[in-house]
Design an enzyme around this catalytic site. Sequence first.
Site, PDB file in Angstrom:
ATOM      1  N   ASN A  11       0.870  -1.186   0.000  1.00 12.18           N
ATOM      2  CA  ASN A  11       0.000   0.000   0.000  1.00 12.18           C
ATOM      3  C   ASN A  11       0.901   1.228   0.000  1.00 12.18           C
ATOM      4  O   ASN A  11       1.438   1.615   1.034  1.00 12.18           O
ATOM      5  CB  ASN A  11      -0.891  -0.031   1.249  1.00 12.18           C
ATOM      6  CG  ASN A  11      -1.766   1.209   1.358  1.00 12.18           C
ATOM      7  OD1 ASN A  11      -1.878   1.976   0.399  1.00 12.18           O
ATOM      8  ND2 ASN A  11      -2.383   1.396   2.511  1.00 12.18           N
ATOM      9  N   TRP A  12       1.059   1.818  -1.180  1.00 11.21           N
ATOM     10  CA  TRP A  12       1.958   2.979  -1.309  1.00 11.21           C
ATOM     11  C   TRP A  12       1.337   4.252  -0.728  1.00 11.21           C
ATOM     12  O   TRP A  12       1.999   5.276  -0.649  1.00 11.21           O
ATOM     13  CB  TRP A  12       2.306   3.208  -2.779  1.00 11.21           C
ATOM     14  CG  TRP A  12       3.286   2.223  -3.359  1.00 11.21           C
ATOM     15  CD1 TRP A  12       3.855   1.141  -2.731  1.00 11.21           C
ATOM     16  CD2 TRP A  12       3.830   2.239  -4.689  1.00 11.21           C
ATOM     17  NE1 TRP A  12       4.705   0.490  -3.584  1.00 11.21           N
ATOM     18  CE2 TRP A  12       4.706   1.139  -4.790  1.00 11.21           C
ATOM     19  CE3 TRP A  12       3.649   3.063  -5.799  1.00 11.21           C
ATOM     20  CZ2 TRP A  12       5.415   0.855  -5.965  1.00 11.21           C
ATOM     21  CZ3 TRP A  12       4.334   2.784  -6.969  1.00 11.21           C
ATOM     22  CH2 TRP A  12       5.217   1.687  -7.047  1.00 11.21           C
ATOM     23  N   LYS A  13       0.052   4.198  -0.420  1.00 13.39           N
ATOM     24  CA  LYS A  13      -0.664   5.391   0.082  1.00 13.39           C
ATOM     25  C   LYS A  13      -0.441   6.561  -0.885  1.00 13.39           C
ATOM     26  O   LYS A  13      -0.504   6.351  -2.087  1.00 13.39           O
ATOM     27  CB  LYS A  13      -0.215   5.694   1.507  1.00 13.39           C
ATOM     28  CG  LYS A  13      -0.298   4.462   2.420  1.00 13.39           C
ATOM     29  CD  LYS A  13      -0.138   4.781   3.862  1.00 13.39           C
ATOM     30  CE  LYS A  13      -0.160   3.495   4.671  1.00 13.39           C
ATOM     31  NZ  LYS A  13      -0.210   3.696   6.094  1.00 13.39           N
ATOM     32  N   HIS A  98      -9.768   0.715   4.659  1.00  7.15           N
ATOM     33  CA  HIS A  98      -8.513   1.081   5.334  1.00  7.15           C
ATOM     34  C   HIS A  98      -8.801   2.135   6.409  1.00  7.15           C
ATOM     35  O   HIS A  98      -9.625   3.022   6.211  1.00  7.15           O
ATOM     36  CB  HIS A  98      -7.499   1.609   4.315  1.00  7.15           C
ATOM     37  CG  HIS A  98      -6.121   1.714   4.894  1.00  7.15           C
ATOM     38  ND1 HIS A  98      -5.759   2.722   5.750  1.00  7.15           N
ATOM     39  CD2 HIS A  98      -5.035   0.913   4.778  1.00  7.15           C
ATOM     40  CE1 HIS A  98      -4.496   2.547   6.122  1.00  7.15           C
ATOM     41  NE2 HIS A  98      -4.040   1.455   5.544  1.00  7.15           N
ATOM     42  N   GLU A 168      -5.536  -5.346  10.632  1.00  9.47           N
ATOM     43  CA  GLU A 168      -4.583  -4.235  10.651  1.00  9.47           C
ATOM     44  C   GLU A 168      -4.937  -3.305  11.825  1.00  9.47           C
ATOM     45  O   GLU A 168      -5.731  -2.371  11.670  1.00  9.47           O
ATOM     46  CB  GLU A 168      -4.615  -3.483   9.319  1.00  9.47           C
ATOM     47  CG  GLU A 168      -3.549  -2.414   9.242  1.00  9.47           C
ATOM     48  CD  GLU A 168      -3.262  -1.943   7.830  1.00  9.47           C
ATOM     49  OE1 GLU A 168      -2.571  -2.666   7.100  1.00  9.47           O
ATOM     50  OE2 GLU A 168      -3.733  -0.872   7.455  1.00  9.47           O
ATOM     51  N   SER A 216       3.198  -1.982  10.354  1.00  9.21           N
ATOM     52  CA  SER A 216       4.641  -1.927  10.664  1.00  9.21           C
ATOM     53  C   SER A 216       5.382  -3.218  10.343  1.00  9.21           C
ATOM     54  O   SER A 216       6.333  -3.586  11.045  1.00  9.21           O
ATOM     55  CB  SER A 216       4.863  -1.571  12.145  1.00  9.21           C
ATOM     56  OG  SER A 216       4.394  -0.285  12.420  1.00  9.21           O
TER      57      SER A 216
END
Length: 261
Positions: A11-13, A98, A168, A216
């Site tokens: 997930n590059w955001k 998310h 998550e 993380s």
Amino acid sequence: MAGKKKLIIANWKMNPGKEKDALTLFVAVKEEAALRQNIQTVICPPFPFISVLKKNVSGRKCSIGAQNMHWEVNGAYTGEISSAMLLDYGIKYVLVGHSERRAFGETDEMVNKKLLAALRRGMSPVLLVGETERDSAGAFFNVVRDQITRAFEGAPRHLLKNIVLVYEPVWAISSHAALPCSPENILEMHIFIKKVLNDLLGSVAAGRLPILYGGSVNPENAGGIIAESGVTGFVVGNASLDTRKFARILEIADKMKPLAL
Ligand code: PEP
């Protein structure tokens, strides 16, 4: 779905800032992903980069996913992206729910609509659930159960196998975390989620759903999480922007045998 392969989703955001950097990162990751036999890698870039990255996909081991989508197919929804647009680029996996989108006001009802829309359009929604914080009484388990129950409402039985579920915990995401979630805590939640899914869907349908972890993940903790918690993949944020770290996560995950639950 990725079959028995582990699924590693980047997930590059809202990164990187420039198309040329996105392309460099993607090409490097794609080459690393091609080396891994037991991994399906999915890169979720910002929307403006999807087109150019898609042209650079080669082989099947590394594909492009989306970070979000609207439940309607088209219409007056300024700033939104539809399943039809994603499908036009051959996109299969889409992140749904998310915590960074929930923080913008995305409700369980909206998450449910997105999940159903993705399923009905033949896509694989990657449903993210997780508590914002932990409490000593264990109320955070109810938060996760409620998120799952509401997201699955009305999901057609024959399409359940296309869902990917990700635990998550919000507090463990690198932008919040002092420490990632421990493998013991992930295992405990993994067992709980399996029970919730069993109750909701029955053991056969529940047993087919891959359960991943996000928050993380890095080269230091990736192996321990898979070996000790039984998850069959990751969503990786920050570390997915660093080719060496992400390549190492792919390499470690490729070799690790998940704890059998
Ligand atoms: C995420 O936010 O989806 C995520 C996994 O982030 P990070 O790996 O940076 O904690």
